[in-house]
Design a protein around this motif. Sequence first.
Motif, PDB file in Angstrom:
ATOM      1  N   TRP A 114       0.864  -1.185   0.000  1.00 37.33           N
ATOM      2  CA  TRP A 114       0.000   0.000   0.000  1.00 37.33           C
ATOM      3  C   TRP A 114       0.900   1.234   0.000  1.00 37.33           C
ATOM      4  O   TRP A 114       1.782   1.365   0.846  1.00 37.33           O
ATOM      5  N   TRP A 115       0.670   2.124  -0.976  1.00 38.35           N
ATOM      6  CA  TRP A 115       1.511   3.313  -1.101  1.00 38.35           C
ATOM      7  C   TRP A 115       0.662   4.574  -1.194  1.00 38.35           C
ATOM      8  O   TRP A 115      -0.446   4.558  -1.742  1.00 38.35           O
ATOM      9  N   ILE A 116       1.219   5.657  -0.685  1.00 33.26           N
ATOM     10  CA  ILE A 116       0.592   6.947  -0.926  1.00 33.26           C
ATOM     11  C   ILE A 116       0.907   7.378  -2.358  1.00 33.26           C
ATOM     12  O   ILE A 116       1.831   6.841  -2.986  1.00 33.26           O
ATOM     13  N   LEU A 117       0.145   8.330  -2.873  1.00 31.59           N
ATOM     14  CA  LEU A 117       0.262   8.721  -4.271  1.00 31.59           C
ATOM     15  C   LEU A 117       0.688  10.179  -4.413  1.00 31.59           C
ATOM     16  O   LEU A 117       0.195  11.064  -3.691  1.00 31.59           O
ATOM     17  N   ALA A 118       1.567  10.423  -5.374  1.00 27.83           N
ATOM     18  CA  ALA A 118       1.978  11.788  -5.710  1.00 27.83           C
ATOM     19  C   ALA A 118       0.922  12.404  -6.634  1.00 27.83           C
ATOM     20  O   ALA A 118       0.110  11.687  -7.235  1.00 27.83           O
ATOM     21  N   PRO A 119       0.919  13.719  -6.769  1.00 31.05           N
ATOM     22  CA  PRO A 119      -0.062  14.365  -7.654  1.00 31.05           C
ATOM     23  C   PRO A 119       0.005  13.906  -9.108  1.00 31.05           C
ATOM     24  O   PRO A 119      -0.972  14.029  -9.841  1.00 31.05           O
ATOM     25  N   ASN A 120       1.148  13.367  -9.537  1.00 23.21           N
ATOM     26  CA  ASN A 120       1.244  12.872 -10.913  1.00 23.21           C
ATOM     27  C   ASN A 120       0.698  11.452 -11.060  1.00 23.21           C
ATOM     28  O   ASN A 120       0.727  10.877 -12.146  1.00 23.21           O
ATOM     29  N   GLY A 121       0.222  10.869  -9.958  1.00 21.76           N
ATOM     30  CA  GLY A 121      -0.378   9.545  -9.992  1.00 21.76           C
ATOM     31  C   GLY A 121       0.577   8.404  -9.723  1.00 21.76           C
ATOM     32  O   GLY A 121       0.165   7.247  -9.699  1.00 21.76           O
ATOM     33  N   ARG A 122       1.837   8.716  -9.493  1.00 23.42           N
ATOM     34  CA  ARG A 122       2.812   7.667  -9.217  1.00 23.42           C
ATOM     35  C   ARG A 122       2.901   7.383  -7.719  1.00 23.42           C
ATOM     36  O   ARG A 122       2.698   8.264  -6.887  1.00 23.42           O
ATOM     37  N   ALA A 123       3.223   6.129  -7.406  1.00 24.04           N
ATOM     38  CA  ALA A 123       3.349   5.729  -6.006  1.00 24.04           C
ATOM     39  C   ALA A 123       4.596   6.344  -5.384  1.00 24.04           C
ATOM     40  O   ALA A 123       5.654   6.418  -6.020  1.00 24.04           O
TER      41      ALA A 123
END
Length: 203
Positions: A179-188
């Motif tokens: 489970w990962w948080i997401l950056a605004p560009n949609g990448r983990a």
Amino acid sequence: MSTPVRMSTPVRICAPVRICAPVEGPVRHHRPGPVRTALAGAAVLLLAACGGGSSGPGSGTGSQSSSAAASGVAELATRSAASGTYLTDRSGRTLYEFAADTSGTSTCTGQCAVYWPPLTTTGSPTATGAAQASLLGTTKRSDGTLQVTYAGHPVYYFAQDTAPGQRHGQGSTGFGARWWILAPNGRAITQPAPSTTSTTSRY
């Protein structure tokens, strides 16, 4: 000789009043004093009831809150940390992707969804902050609800995050994948959360 007692001014009734028998014309009584007292007392009670329905500071807040909650349209925002800017909901609660979701639909159901509740919406989700509206979407879950997706990733909360900014679920391997948080560009974002805001979890 009896004296008629007349209502000098009309009384507005603001609450339902049960009338046992119709009263027409002037009210007569052999003891005018008590009758006048009773009528005055009734007028005071009716005025108090009217006053209870008046608006004041904060009136209508409950209905407004209910309307806002009933709308159910999700809004994605962002928050900054040492590991970078990541996605949250409108209240600042962290959102995660599940690496097992590879086809744009959720594979987290049942007990998994208890620990990782999906972010759902009743309409088209919106974006604020550094979140990009063009990356927003929805996917229908097995129960018929719409889950928000970001860059094709269904997004979730973590049940052990109880306050804005917490990332206790970052890097968890619960239910068979990361489970990962997401950056605004949609990448983990795969950098571990600081030890002050993360805990070891098997969920």
